[in-house]
Design a protein around this motif. Structure first.
Motif, PDB file in Angstrom:
ATOM      1  N   TYR A 252      14.077  -2.874  -1.268  1.00  0.00           N
ATOM      2  CA  TYR A 252      14.125  -3.501  -2.588  1.00  0.00           C
ATOM      3  C   TYR A 252      12.935  -3.090  -3.447  1.00  0.00           C
ATOM      4  N   VAL A 253      11.794  -2.776  -2.833  1.00  0.00           N
ATOM      5  CA  VAL A 253      10.626  -2.332  -3.600  1.00  0.00           C
ATOM      6  C   VAL A 253      10.940  -1.008  -4.278  1.00  0.00           C
ATOM      7  N   GLN A 254      11.512  -0.079  -3.547  1.00  0.00           N
ATOM      8  CA  GLN A 254      11.870   1.216  -4.118  1.00  0.00           C
ATOM      9  C   GLN A 254      12.921   1.041  -5.204  1.00  0.00           C
ATOM     10  N   ASP A 255      13.883   0.150  -4.986  1.00  0.00           N
ATOM     11  CA  ASP A 255      14.931  -0.073  -5.989  1.00  0.00           C
ATOM     12  C   ASP A 255      14.351  -0.607  -7.293  1.00  0.00           C
TER      13      ASP A 255
ATOM     14  N   ILE B 118      12.303   2.278  -9.060  1.00  0.00           N
ATOM     15  CA  ILE B 118      13.200   3.272  -9.660  1.00  0.00           C
ATOM     16  C   ILE B 118      13.881   2.695 -10.897  1.00  0.00           C
ATOM     17  N   LYS B 119      14.331   1.457 -10.821  1.00  0.00           N
ATOM     18  CA  LYS B 119      14.986   0.829 -11.974  1.00  0.00           C
ATOM     19  C   LYS B 119      14.033   0.741 -13.162  1.00  0.00           C
ATOM     20  N   MET B 120      12.779   0.366 -12.910  1.00  0.00           N
ATOM     21  CA  MET B 120      11.801   0.281 -13.994  1.00  0.00           C
ATOM     22  C   MET B 120      11.531   1.653 -14.603  1.00  0.00           C
ATOM     23  N   LEU B 121      11.434   2.684 -13.758  1.00  0.00           N
ATOM     24  CA  LEU B 121      11.173   4.035 -14.262  1.00  0.00           C
ATOM     25  C   LEU B 121      12.337   4.566 -15.093  1.00  0.00           C
TER      26      LEU B 121
ATOM     27  N   VAL C  54       3.194  -3.769 -11.033  1.00  0.00           N
ATOM     28  CA  VAL C  54       2.665  -4.951 -10.343  1.00  0.00           C
ATOM     29  C   VAL C  54       2.921  -6.214 -11.161  1.00  0.00           C
ATOM     30  N   CYS C  55       2.612  -6.160 -12.455  1.00  0.00           N
ATOM     31  CA  CYS C  55       2.753  -7.355 -13.300  1.00  0.00           C
ATOM     32  C   CYS C  55       4.201  -7.659 -13.657  1.00  0.00           C
ATOM     33  N   THR C  56       4.957  -6.652 -14.054  1.00  0.00           N
ATOM     34  CA  THR C  56       6.326  -6.867 -14.496  1.00  0.00           C
ATOM     35  C   THR C  56       7.300  -6.994 -13.326  1.00  0.00           C
ATOM     36  N   GLY C  57       7.148  -6.134 -12.338  1.00  0.00           N
ATOM     37  CA  GLY C  57       8.082  -6.131 -11.223  1.00  0.00           C
ATOM     38  C   GLY C  57       7.705  -7.046 -10.076  1.00  0.00           C
ATOM     39  N   CYS C  58       6.522  -7.674 -10.147  1.00  0.00           N
ATOM     40  CA  CYS C  58       6.040  -8.579  -9.085  1.00  0.00           C
ATOM     41  C   CYS C  58       6.023  -7.881  -7.728  1.00  0.00           C
ATOM     42  N   ILE C  59       5.499  -6.663  -7.703  1.00  0.00           N
ATOM     43  CA  ILE C  59       5.422  -5.865  -6.479  1.00  0.00           C
ATOM     44  C   ILE C  59       3.957  -5.762  -6.073  1.00  0.00           C
TER      45      ILE C  59
ATOM     46  N   ASN D  12       2.313   1.599  -5.056  1.00  0.00           N
ATOM     47  CA  ASN D  12       1.613   2.886  -4.948  1.00  0.00           C
ATOM     48  C   ASN D  12       2.274   3.778  -3.904  1.00  0.00           C
ATOM     49  N   ARG D  13       2.659   3.211  -2.779  1.00  0.00           N
ATOM     50  CA  ARG D  13       3.310   3.971  -1.707  1.00  0.00           C
ATOM     51  C   ARG D  13       4.636   4.555  -2.192  1.00  0.00           C
ATOM     52  N   VAL D  14       5.445   3.734  -2.880  1.00  0.00           N
ATOM     53  CA  VAL D  14       6.743   4.197  -3.374  1.00  0.00           C
ATOM     54  C   VAL D  14       6.567   5.281  -4.434  1.00  0.00           C
TER      55      VAL D  14
END
Length: 97
Positions: free
Chosen positions: A16-19, A22-25, A38-43, A49-51
């Motif tokens: 789900y982190v990668q999803d 990718i959706k944000m990009l 980090v702020c918008t996606g709450c990741i 950074n890893r993704v």
């Protein structure tokens, strides 16, 4: 992977982190920095950074290096040195694939 790393692989690479990244990009109208994810996606920072690093290595994301100058305090002079420290901020853009 061996031992403990094999047990953590599913937790470290949650799909789900990668999803979300990718959706944000894909939906972004401009380049994004790590703070946006980090702020918008709450990741968590390390996960985002890893993704982003893996997507950049695969050629799906373009990464721009932006040097940022900031003052650094000098204890000997007891003052701030303008542009004394340089750190890099990376901006990311989806190129697709």
């Amino acid at each position: 992977m061996h031992g403990k790393a094999a047990n953590l692989s599913g937790w470290l690479n949650e799909p789900y982190v990668q999803d979300v990244v990718i959706k944000m990009l894909v939906e972004a109208e401009c380049v994004l920095v790590l703070r946006d994810f980090v702020c918008t996606g709450c990741i968590p920072i390390s996960s985002a950074n890893r993704v982003l690093t893996r997507l950049h290595d695969r050629g799906l994301v373009r990464r721009y290096r932006i040097p940022m100058h900031r003052p650094r305090y000098c204890h000997a002079r007891k003052s701030c040195i303008t542009d004394g420290a340089i750190r890099s901020v990376f901006a990311y853009q989806w190129v697709g694939g």
